[in-house]
Each structure stands twice: as structure tokens, then as C-alpha cells.
Write an enzyme that holds these catalytic residues in place. Structure first.
Site, short mmCIF file in Angstrom:
data_model
loop_
_atom_site.label_atom_id
_atom_site.label_comp_id
_atom_site.label_asym_id
_atom_site.label_seq_id
_atom_site.Cartn_x
_atom_site.Cartn_y
_atom_site.Cartn_z
N SER A 125 6.73 0.25 5.90
CA SER A 125 7.94 -0.72 5.95
C SER A 125 9.11 0.05 6.65
O SER A 125 9.40 1.06 6.26
CB SER A 125 8.17 -1.46 4.69
OG SER A 125 9.33 -2.00 4.84
N TYR A 149 9.81 -1.30 -4.79
CA TYR A 149 8.83 -1.54 -3.77
C TYR A 149 9.15 -0.56 -2.77
O TYR A 149 8.04 -0.02 -2.17
CB TYR A 149 9.32 -2.95 -3.21
CG TYR A 149 8.68 -3.12 -1.87
CD1 TYR A 149 7.35 -3.45 -1.74
CD2 TYR A 149 9.29 -3.20 -0.55
CE1 TYR A 149 6.79 -3.65 -0.60
CE2 TYR A 149 8.72 -3.49 0.47
CZ TYR A 149 7.50 -3.57 0.56
OH TYR A 149 6.61 -3.67 1.74
N LYS A 153 6.34 2.44 -1.15
CA LYS A 153 5.79 2.79 0.22
C LYS A 153 6.11 4.28 0.76
O LYS A 153 5.18 5.10 1.20
CB LYS A 153 6.67 2.13 1.18
CG LYS A 153 6.14 0.41 1.24
CD LYS A 153 4.96 0.34 1.52
CE LYS A 153 4.55 -1.26 1.48
NZ LYS A 153 3.15 -1.78 1.54
#
Ligand code: NAD
Ligand code: UFG
Length: 339
Positions: A125, A149, A153
Site C-alpha cells: 500500500s 495496519y 505491510k
């Protein structure tokens, strides 16, 4: 040969499954439906007229995931979408995010190595760029994360690199998505957020459809052309096609490569409101609200590398994205649950 698509019932996974099936690939999908519906799978079959195997498996359950490899010895690659993705929820429930996103990925990588399927395309992302110092963002910019989050990643990117360092026969393509929106032109598959959406476009679409009273525009005092936040919105079908190109590339080179997947153009929140109104003829009521904690002002990609190395570039414009999203909303006002 067949491609394992993890999280294939989800928003991006279902669109990618369609593109792989249309391109003639055999696929196997694994999903536990924690943020999706089995109906998305039926729709993928309806759009493509093709059948494929689907396993309802939590990838944190390694034995259950191994069964998929045992029963499908022709799996030679994976497109790995499965994961939890809500930034706010990740701050509230960090343990859940670290456990789910990391455990599922470690199980997958271990089994891919065991069954000699060492080719993977991973969903990363633009969040890994944190608050970039300048835009457009290139792949060699500094990386950081501001929430659990984003940390997952970054950690998975690092884990993938370490797997490759230990064994150079892996082929690893890390795609850093910007803001995927829109839906398949058929209106049969699209984004299906549960409850009140966090992201801008699903929210705008629900306001326009009369399901929510108004949009809160989070801040109009950013250093942007109209004061509202700027992002790089990309049509989910263009994003899906980038996975085909990434896999073709991974079939040729045994490297770890990183690609921005965006259009290279930034639009503000108010640009989006205007574009959605123009594309649909519907009204999007909004009110200016305080900034959302953790938001950055401007984020858009330099997608040159994806074009030069993968031969990929986005084909749909903002009007296409708004029109296709509105078509999906009109045909499925309550998402897959509405049937
Ligand atoms: P999504 O929630 O629609 O799809 C993810 C899928 O993974 C869901 O179907 C969910 O049920 C499944 N899943 C989650 N944990 C699982 C587990 N333990 N076992 C099996 N299945 C599991 O999300 P999406 O928007 O399609 O995103 C796909 C990927 O792209 C995610 O990894 C996400 O972090 C990443 N990504 C998304 C965006 C975005 O804005 N949508 C942006 C950047 C990156
Ligand atoms: N926004 C509003 N009102 C809303 C929702 C959003 O004004 O109700 C604004 C935000 O402040 C931001 C823009 O709309 O300026 C886009 O917000 P989104 O929540 O749609 O998207 P983000 O760029 O914040 O984040 C998304 C995903 C992240 C991912 C990131 C980069 O949610 O997981 O894109 O890919 F990391």
C-alpha cells in the site's frame, strides 16, 4: 499450472480473479469471508463463465491451508490479497491485525517454499510511504508506518525480502496500491464495505444514493488547490490488470521488485464530489468537518516504473471510476447482502 488467489472474494481479489480467468489462467481461491461474501465468487463465475476451486479457509490455520496445496499440486504462484485493512480498527485492535496479517502470510510463504511455488505478487500500500516529503512518490522514497495496519505491510515487505535473500529462486513482486475505487463494468462485483464506510468513495456513493445524509469533508485547510486532501484514485480493474503484468514479469525474473500502482494524478475530496455528481447526475451533500487524525495532505504516485518495467498503465479516468461505482451501487444498493 494454477494461481492461488488469497482473499479472492474481496474487493480487489474478485476483480483480479476475473482478469486472470479472462486471460486463460487456472485459479484457486482461498478466503475465510471475514470481510467478504461467497456471492462475490458466484458473480466472478457469472462474469467469466468459468469454474474454479474455492476453499473457505482461514490462512492462520496452517493445516487447512496446506490441504489446499496438497489437493492442488499444480499451484505454482500466489497473488496474496488476504488481510485485514481498516486503519482505524488496526489502532483499536493491533493484536488482531498483527496476528492475522503476519500469521497468514508466514503460513503461506512456508507452504509455497515447501511445495515449490516460489512466485508471489503481494498487495502492499501507499501507506508504507508515511507522510512523503514530496510528490509524486517514487518507489525509492523513505518508508514508515503510522498505524498497525501500515506496520503489517512494512513488515511483510521486509519478510518477503528476507525470504528472497535466503533463497534467490523466489520471484517477488510487491505492488504498492494507491486508492482503488470503481467496480467492474458489469455492475456484478464491487466494493462491499460492512457498516458505515471509512473510505471516501463508498461514502460518497452512499450519500448520493440517499443512504447517508451527507459527507463529512475531513479538513479544508490543507496546502492543496482547494484545501481538501488529495489522493491518487485508481480504477480497480486497472489495478487488477497490474497483477497480470506483475505475474508475467515474475515468471521471467527471480528478484524482489517494488511497483507503485496509481495513475499519477491527484484529486481532492471536492474534486471527487464534483466528479461523482457530474458522472451520475446525483447530488452529494457535504459539510466541512475537522481533519481526520493521521491523514496526510497529498499522496499520488509516480507510476513510471510500472510502465517501463511491467508495461502497465491505468486506462480508466475519474469519470469511468465514478460511473462504474454508481452502476454497481444502483444494481446492488445493499451490496451482496441485498440479494
Ligand atoms: P477486502 O477486505 O475486500 O479483501 C481482503 C480479503 O481477505 C477478504 O475477502 C477477507 O475475507 C480475506 N481475508 C482476510 N484475512 C483472511 C485470512 N486470515 N484467511 C483468509 N482470508 C482472509 O480488501 P481489498 O480492498 O480487496 O484489499 C486486498 C488487499 O489489498 C489487502 O491486503 C489490503 O490491505 C490491500 N490494499 C487495499 C487497499 C484499498 O484501499 N482497498 C489499498 C492498499 C492495499
Ligand atoms: N475523506 C473525507 N471524508 C470521508 C472519508 C475520507 O473527507 O468520509 C478524505 C480523507 O480525509 C482523505 C481522502 O478523503 O483526504 C481519502 O480518504 P480514504 O479514507 O478514502 O483513503 P486514504 O488515502 O486515507 O487511505 C486509503 C486506505 C489505506 C491505504 C491508503 C493508500 O484506506 O488503507 O489509501 O493506499 F493505505
Amino acid at each position: 499450472m494454477s494461481i492461488l488467489i488469497t482473499g479472492g472474494a474481496g474487493f480487489i481479489g474478485s476483480h483480479t480473479a476475473v482478469e486472470f480467468l479472462n486471460a486463460g489462467y487456472e485459479i484457486v481461491i482461498v478466503d475465510n469471508y471475514c470481510n467478504s461474501s461467497p456471492k462475490a465468487i458466484d458473480r466472478v463465475k457469472e462474469i467469466t463463465g468459468k469454474d474454479f476451486k474455492v476453499y473457505e479457509v482461514d490462512m492462520c490455520d496452517k493445516d487447512a491451508l496446506e490441504k489446499v496445496f496438497i489437493e492442488n499440486p499444480d499451484i505454482d504462484s500466489a497473488i496474496h490479497f488476504a488481510g485485514l485493512k481498516a486503519v482505524g480498527e488496526s489502532v483499536q485492535k493491533p493484536g488482531l491485525y498483527y496476528y492475522n496479517n503476519l500469521t497468514s502470510t508466514l503460513n503461506l510463504l512456508d507452504l509455497m517454499a515447501k511445495y515449490n511455488a516460489k512466485r508471489i505478487v503481494f498487495s502492499s500500500s501507499a501507506t508504507v510511504y508515511g507522510a512523503p516529503k514530496t510528490v509524486p512518490i517514487r518507489e525509492d522514497f523513505d518508508l514508515s508506518a503510522t498505524n498497525p495496519y501500515g506496520q503489517t505491510k512494512l513488515m511483510i515487505e521486509k519478510i518477503l525480502k528476507d525470504f528472497w535473500i535466503s533463497d534467490n529462486t523466489w520471484s517477488i513482486s510487491i505492488l504498492r496500491y494507491f486508492n482503488p475505487i470503481g467496480a467492474h463494468k458489469s455492475g456484478l462485483i464491487g466494493e462491499n464495505p460492512k457498516g458505515i464506510p471509512n473510505n471516501l468513495l463508498p461514502y460518497v456513493a452512499k450519500v448520493a444514493a440517499g443512504q447517508l445524509p451527507y459527507l463529512s469533508v475531513f479538513g479544508n485547510d490543507y496546502p492543496t488547490h482547494d484545501g481538501t486532501g488529495v489522493r491518487d484514485y485508481i480504477h480497480v480493474v486497472d489495478l487488477a490488470k497490474a497483477h497480470l503484468k506483475a505475474l508475467e514479469r515474475a515468471e521471467k525474473v527471480q528478484e524482489v521488485e517494488y511497483f507503485n500502482v496509481g495513475t499519477g494524478t491527484g484529486y481532492s475530496v471536492l474534486d471527487i464530489v464534483a466528479a461523482y455528481e457530474k458522472a451520475t447526475g446525483l447530488k452529494v451533500a457535504y459539510k466541512i468537518a475537522p481533519r481526520r487524525p493521521g491523514d496526510i495532505d497529498t499522496c499520488y504516485a509516480d507510476p513510471t516504473k510500472a510502465y517501463e518495467v511491467l508495461g502497465w498503465k491505468a486506462e480508466n479516468n475519474l469519470e469511468d471510476m465514478c460511473r462504474d461505482l454508481a452502476n454497481w451501487m444502483q444494481k446492488n444498493p445493499n451490496g451482496y447482502e441485498g440479494e
